[in-house]
Design a protein around this motif. Structure first.
Motif, mmCIF file in Angstrom:
data_model
loop_
_atom_site.group_PDB
_atom_site.id
_atom_site.type_symbol
_atom_site.label_atom_id
_atom_site.label_comp_id
_atom_site.label_asym_id
_atom_site.label_seq_id
_atom_site.Cartn_x
_atom_site.Cartn_y
_atom_site.Cartn_z
ATOM 1 N N ARG A 11 0.822 -1.207 0.000
ATOM 2 C CA ARG A 11 0.000 0.000 0.000
ATOM 3 C C ARG A 11 0.860 1.262 0.000
ATOM 4 O O ARG A 11 0.444 2.310 -0.509
ATOM 5 C CB ARG A 11 -0.948 -0.010 1.195
ATOM 6 N N SER A 68 -5.937 5.150 -1.606
ATOM 7 C CA SER A 68 -6.082 4.755 -0.202
ATOM 8 C C SER A 68 -6.688 5.880 0.618
ATOM 9 O O SER A 68 -6.504 7.062 0.312
ATOM 10 C CB SER A 68 -4.722 4.365 0.386
ATOM 11 N N ILE A 120 -2.177 2.356 -5.778
ATOM 12 C CA ILE A 120 -2.889 1.960 -4.565
ATOM 13 C C ILE A 120 -2.791 3.062 -3.519
ATOM 14 O O ILE A 120 -3.770 3.365 -2.822
ATOM 15 C CB ILE A 120 -2.316 0.638 -4.017
#
Length: 230
Positions: free
Chosen positions: A113, A123, A119
């Protein structure tokens, strides 16, 4: 017992458990379309495959290990012929193996992450809060098992934390059982209850939506249709 001990080992657990129950009811009634894990597999799959498998399988065995050590009273094992030595062996070796898998899994997921730009851009703050709390809970639990219990520490969580937690669930708590516990166990408990408190407001709600119906669902049949002539 001090007011601080009463708060952390009596009031705080009930606050977090109340948030856990009421929060799920509220979330289900107001945000059913957001009730998902918000999968990011289409953004990156290779790291996810390893991290997710190790984390999810590891956490399943860790969960059942907690059930065996916390929810099941110690006299039950003696009644069925399981000695303290046998239980200790299983807790250290099997629990340690599950802990290692879970630790590696959560580290891979956290690293993914943070390092995969697509990503990271998709997030939310809650994603990092959940991953951070999970990391604290997992690492403290693992170090408590391997670094303290395995080295022969005098503290026995089955005589202290176990009865205390069962007392919380039966509304007969004994906070003094935990107030003198080693700091590692206390941090593990506090972080775990905080995780329960924020659970309903994060992607963790997907735990309750395991698609078991897929196991007996009929196959979807596709038929080719001929184009109509004009």
């Amino acid at each position: 017992m001090s007011a601080i001990d009463q708060f952390f080992w009596l009031i705080y657990p009930y606050m977090m458990l109340t948030l856990f129950v009421v929060g799920h009811i509220y979330r289900y009634n107001t945000d059913q379309f957001g009730w998902s894990a918000k999968s990011s597999e289409f953004l990156e799959s290779r790291q996810l495959r390893w991290g997710s498998v190790l984390f999810h399988w590891g956490i399943v065995f860790v969960f059942f290990g907690h059930v065996a050590g916390i929810l099941i009273p110690k006299p039950f094992y003696r009644a069925v012929g399981i000695s303290d030595e046998m239980y200790h062996f299983g807790a250290v070796w099997f629990g340690g193996a599950a802990g290692i898998a879970t630790v590696i899994g959560i580290v891979l997921l956290f690293w993914r992450r943070l390092t995969v730009r697509r990503i990271l851009q998709n997030s939310k703050t809650s994603d990092f809060v959940v991953l951070g709390l999970l990391t604290v809970v997992i690492m403290t639990g693992f170090t408590n098992t391997v670094g303290y219990t395995a080295t022969g520490g005098a503290f026995d969580y089955r005589d202290t934390i176990g009865p205390w937690f069962r007392g919380i669930l039966t509304f007969q708590p004994y906070p003094q059982l935990v107030s003198a516990a080693p700091i590692g166990f206390q941090v593990h408990i506090l972080a775990a209850f905080l995780l329960f408190g924020i659970w309903p407001f994060t992607r963790l709600v997907h735990v309750w939506s395991v698609p078991l119906t897929y196991l007996n669902r009929h196959y979807v049949v596709y038929r080719r249709m001929k184009a109509k002539k004009l």
